[in-house]
Design an enzyme around this catalytic site. Structure first.
Site, mmCIF file in Angstrom:
data_model
loop_
_atom_site.group_PDB
_atom_site.id
_atom_site.type_symbol
_atom_site.label_atom_id
_atom_site.label_comp_id
_atom_site.label_asym_id
_atom_site.label_seq_id
_atom_site.Cartn_x
_atom_site.Cartn_y
_atom_site.Cartn_z
ATOM 1 N N HIS A 299 0.849 -1.183 0.000
ATOM 2 C CA HIS A 299 0.000 0.000 0.000
ATOM 3 C C HIS A 299 0.885 1.232 0.000
ATOM 4 O O HIS A 299 1.942 1.244 0.619
ATOM 5 C CB HIS A 299 -0.911 0.017 1.242
ATOM 6 N N ASP A 356 -7.930 -5.483 0.063
ATOM 7 C CA ASP A 356 -8.430 -6.351 -0.998
ATOM 8 C C ASP A 356 -8.028 -7.810 -0.824
ATOM 9 O O ASP A 356 -8.487 -8.669 -1.565
ATOM 10 C CB ASP A 356 -7.923 -5.857 -2.368
HETATM 11 N N1 CMC Z 1 4.177 -7.717 -4.803
HETATM 12 C C1 CMC Z 1 5.522 -7.706 -4.966
HETATM 13 N N2 CMC Z 1 6.275 -6.586 -4.853
HETATM 14 C C2 CMC Z 1 5.644 -5.452 -4.578
HETATM 15 C C3 CMC Z 1 4.257 -5.376 -4.385
HETATM 16 C C4 CMC Z 1 3.512 -6.576 -4.505
HETATM 17 N N3 CMC Z 1 2.196 -6.574 -4.333
HETATM 18 N N4 CMC Z 1 3.886 -4.103 -4.108
HETATM 19 C C5 CMC Z 1 5.029 -3.395 -4.124
HETATM 20 N N5 CMC Z 1 6.080 -4.197 -4.402
HETATM 21 C C6 CMC Z 1 7.497 -3.794 -4.449
HETATM 22 C C7 CMC Z 1 7.823 -3.036 -5.725
HETATM 23 O O1 CMC Z 1 8.270 -3.904 -6.723
HETATM 24 C C8 CMC Z 1 8.867 -2.070 -5.247
HETATM 25 O O2 CMC Z 1 10.079 -2.770 -5.103
HETATM 26 P P1 CMC Z 1 11.496 -1.982 -5.351
HETATM 27 O O3 CMC Z 1 11.531 -0.899 -4.313
HETATM 28 O O4 CMC Z 1 12.532 -3.022 -5.180
HETATM 29 O O5 CMC Z 1 11.407 -1.438 -6.764
HETATM 30 C C9 CMC Z 1 8.416 -1.700 -3.840
HETATM 31 O O6 CMC Z 1 7.664 -2.844 -3.372
HETATM 32 C C10 CMC Z 1 7.534 -0.450 -3.778
HETATM 33 O O7 CMC Z 1 6.463 -0.632 -4.710
HETATM 34 P P2 CMC Z 1 5.777 0.552 -5.524
HETATM 35 O O8 CMC Z 1 5.041 -0.040 -6.684
HETATM 36 O O9 CMC Z 1 6.764 1.618 -5.787
HETATM 37 O O10 CMC Z 1 4.746 1.073 -4.424
HETATM 38 P P3 CMC Z 1 3.528 2.041 -4.708
HETATM 39 O O11 CMC Z 1 3.297 2.756 -3.440
HETATM 40 O O12 CMC Z 1 3.754 2.821 -5.947
HETATM 41 O O13 CMC Z 1 2.324 1.031 -5.024
HETATM 42 C C11 CMC Z 1 0.595 -0.528 -4.711
HETATM 43 C C12 CMC Z 1 1.388 0.627 -4.089
HETATM 44 C C13 CMC Z 1 -0.604 -0.836 -3.802
HETATM 45 C C14 CMC Z 1 0.040 -0.102 -6.084
HETATM 46 C C15 CMC Z 1 1.492 -1.755 -4.871
HETATM 47 O O14 CMC Z 1 1.920 -2.200 -3.592
HETATM 48 C C16 CMC Z 1 0.823 -2.903 -5.614
HETATM 49 O O15 CMC Z 1 0.906 -2.956 -6.848
HETATM 50 N N6 CMC Z 1 0.130 -3.838 -4.895
HETATM 51 C C17 CMC Z 1 -0.637 -4.874 -5.548
HETATM 52 C C18 CMC Z 1 -1.975 -4.321 -5.998
HETATM 53 C C19 CMC Z 1 -2.926 -4.089 -4.843
HETATM 54 O O16 CMC Z 1 -3.100 -4.939 -3.977
HETATM 55 N N7 CMC Z 1 -3.599 -2.933 -4.847
HETATM 56 C C20 CMC Z 1 -4.615 -2.590 -3.840
HETATM 57 C C21 CMC Z 1 -4.217 -1.426 -2.986
HETATM 58 S S1 CMC Z 1 -5.287 -1.257 -1.544
HETATM 59 C C22 CMC Z 1 -6.831 -0.870 -2.206
HETATM 60 C C23 CMC Z 1 -6.916 0.536 -2.630
HETATM 61 O O17 CMC Z 1 -6.585 0.868 -3.767
HETATM 62 O O18 CMC Z 1 -7.319 1.367 -1.789
#
Ligand code: CMC
Length: 416
Positions: A299, A356
C-alpha cells in the site's frame, strides 16, 4: 507561522509551513511559482498534498484510519452504512431523527430511471459491471438537471449505485431486475436486489447483511487515493457530480486500486489450479522480471498493517464459519500472508496484506461472481467520493493542473 527555506541556484526562498489537526506538517510551495520557474517534482504524488480535507485521517505508520474523528474499528462494528455515509458527506453522525430522515430521503430517490434500466439491459452479457456502472452513472447526468439541489443528486447517487450494480449483474444473467424495498436497510436491500427474485419473499440472512454492511463501511473512504483524487480532479473543472463520480468508478477499476480484489481472487484461483504451490508464486513476486506481483499486498500509505485488512481477515473467518464454507483459497491466502510476513523482501519494502486481500474470499462465499467485486468496492466508496467532491465544491477550489518536466525533442524544422 513557521517557514521552510529553499536555496536554489544561490537564491533563498521562504516557504510557509503549516500543520493539520493531527500534527502533520506541510510545506506550502504554491508561492514558488511567482518567484521562480522551478517546479517541484513528485511523479505518482508520493509526497504531495493536493488539498486540505476534514473527511478522513490516515496514519500509515501506525495503521490508523479515522472518518471525521471516528476510528474505522468502531464504525465497522457499531454503525450501519447509511450512518457512515451521512458522517462522511455531512460531517456528523446523524441523530436518530436525522437518520430516519436520511433513510427516507435515500428511499425517495432509490429507483433507477426506467430508460437507464433499459440501457443496462442492452450491454453485452459479458460486459464488466464497472463498465456498466461508470456508463450509467455518467448517463444519469443526461436525465437530471444541474438546476436541482445538489443534495437530491447526492441521494440518488448513494442509493442508486447499489441498484445499478445489482441490475448489471442480473441483466448479464438474463434475470429480471429486482427493485429496492423501503423497509429494508441498505445492505439487505442490495443483497435482495442481487440474489432475491422480484416477487419472492427471499429474506437476506442476518449474517450476510451484517458482513455486507461491514464491507461497505471499510470501503467507504480512504482520503486522497487514486479514485478520490480523480473525482477531485474532474470536479475541479466544475464538471457535474455524475461525471465526477463516473470518473471515480473508472479510476477505481484498475488492478492496482479497487480492481485488486478481483485480481487477488484470480491469483488465488490460479495458484490453486496450479496445485496450490504458493511458495512458487511468492518467489515469482520477488523476481521483478517475472512481471508478477502478489495482488492484495502493499500500500502506498500503510507501512505496518492495513486496519481494514485486519477487520476483514476476522470477518472472513466468521462468515465462512457461519456459512459452513471450506474454501481452499482461504488456506492459500493465509499461507501466503504467513510466509510474506517473514520474508526479507516483503519486510524491507513494508508490504502487508491490504483491504483487498481477504474481501474477495468473503464476497465469493456470499455468492458474488468475481467480476462484481470491484463494483462492490465502488458502492462502498460512493459516499467518500461525494464527501470529497462536496468539500471541494464548497471551497470553490482552483482547477487542478499539475506541471511537468518536458523531455522531448527541442524545436526542429518541419521536413520540406
Ligand atoms: N508484490 C511484490 N512486490 C511489490 C508489491 C507486490 N504486491 N507491491 C510493491 N512491491 C514492491 C515493488 O516492486 C517495489 O520494489 P522496489 O523498491 O525493489 O522497486 C516496492 O515494493 C515499492 O512498490 P511501488 O510499486 O513503488 O509502491 P507504490 O506505493 O507505488 O504502489 C501498490 C502501491 C498498492 C500499487 C502496490 O503495492 C501494488 O501494486 N500492490 C498490488 C496491488 C494491490 O493490492 N492494490 C490494492 C491497494 S489497496 C486498495 C486501494 O486501492 O485502496
Amino acid at each position: 507561522m513557521s517557514v521552510a527555506k529553499l536555496v536554489l541556484e544561490g537564491k533563498e526562498y521562504d516557504l510557509p509551513v503549516f500543520s493539520g489537526s493531527e500534527g502533520e506538517t506541510a510545506i506550502d510551495i504554491a508561492s514558488l511559482r511567482a518567484k521562480s520557474t522551478a517546479i517541484t517534482f513528485d511523479p505518482g504524488y508520493g509526497n504531495t498534498g493536493s488539498c486540505q480535507s476534514a473527511v478522513t485521517f490516515i496514519d500509515g505508520e501506525k495503521g490508523i484510519l479515522r472518518h471525521r474523528g471516528y476510528s474505522i474499528e468502531e464504525l465497522a462494528v457499531n454503525a450501519r452504512f447509511t450512518e457512515v455515509a451521512h458522517l462522511l458527506i455531512y460531517g456528523e453522525l446523524p441523530t436518530a431523527g436525522q437518520l430516519t430522515q436520511w433513510r427516507s430521503d435515500l428511499a425517495d430517490h432509490d429507483q433507477v430511471h426506467q430508460q437507464l434500466l433499459q440501457m443496462i439491459s442492452h450491454f453485452p452479457p459479458a460486459a464488466h459491471p464497472m463498465g456498466i456502472l461508470s456508463s450509467i452513472i455518467a448517463a444519469m447526468s443526461t436525465y437530471y438537471s444541474d438546476d436541482e439541489p445538489v443534495d437530491v443528486h447526492i441521494r440518488r447517487l448513494v442509493s442508486q449505485v447499489a441498484m445499478i450494480a445489482a441490475a448489471a449483474y442480473r441483466s448479464s444473467r438474463g434475470l429480471p431486475v429486482v427493485f429496492p424495498r423501503r423497509e429494508l436497510g441498505y445492505a439487505a436491500n442490495f443483497l435482495r436486489m442481487m440474489f432475491g427474485g422480484p416477487t419472492s419473499d427471499y429474506v437476506v440472512p442476518k449474517v450476510l447483511e451484517d458482513a455486507m454492511n461491514m464491507l461497505l463501511i471499510v470501503h467507504a473512504d480512504h482520503e486522497q487515493n487514486c479514485s478520490t483524487s480523480t473525482v477531485r480532479m474532474v470536479g475541479s473543472s466544475q464538471a457535474n457530480i455524475y461525471a465526477s463520480m463516473a470518473a471515480g468508478v473508472c479510476a477505481l477499476w484498475g488492478p492496482l486500486h479497487g480492481g485488486a480484489n478481483q485480481a487477488v481472487l484470480e491469483m488465488l484461483d490460479a495458484i490453486h489450479a496450479d496445485g496450490g504451490d504458493y511458495k512458487k508464486y511468492m518467489e515469482m513476486a520477488k523476481r521483478k522480471d517475472s512481471g508478477f506481483r502478489l495482488m492484495g499486498f502493499g500500500h502506498r500509505v500503510y507501512k505496518n498493517f492495513d486496519p481494514r485488512a485486519s477487520l476483514l481477515k476476522k470477518a472472513c473467518d466468521d462468515v465462512l464459519d457461519h456459512l459452513g464454507v471450506l474454501d481452499p483459497l482461504l488456506d492459500i491466502a493465509k499461507n501466503l500472508e504467513e510466509i510474506a510476513l517473514k520474508d526479507e523482501f516483503f519486510i524491507e519494502r513494508k508490504l502487508y496484506p491490504n483491504v483487498d486481500f481477504y474481501s474477495g474470499i468473503i464476497y465469493r462465499a456470499m455468492g458474488f461472481p468475481v467480476n462484481m467485486f470491484t463494483a462492490l468496492f465502488a458502492i462502498g466508496r460512493m459516499p467518500g467520493w461525494i464527501a470529497h467532491w462536496r468539500e471541494q465544491d464548497a471551497e470553490g477550489a482552483r482547477i487542478h493542473r499539475p506541471r511537468q518536466i518536458y523531455t522531448g525533442p527541442n524545436l526542429r524544422a518541419y521536413p520540406k
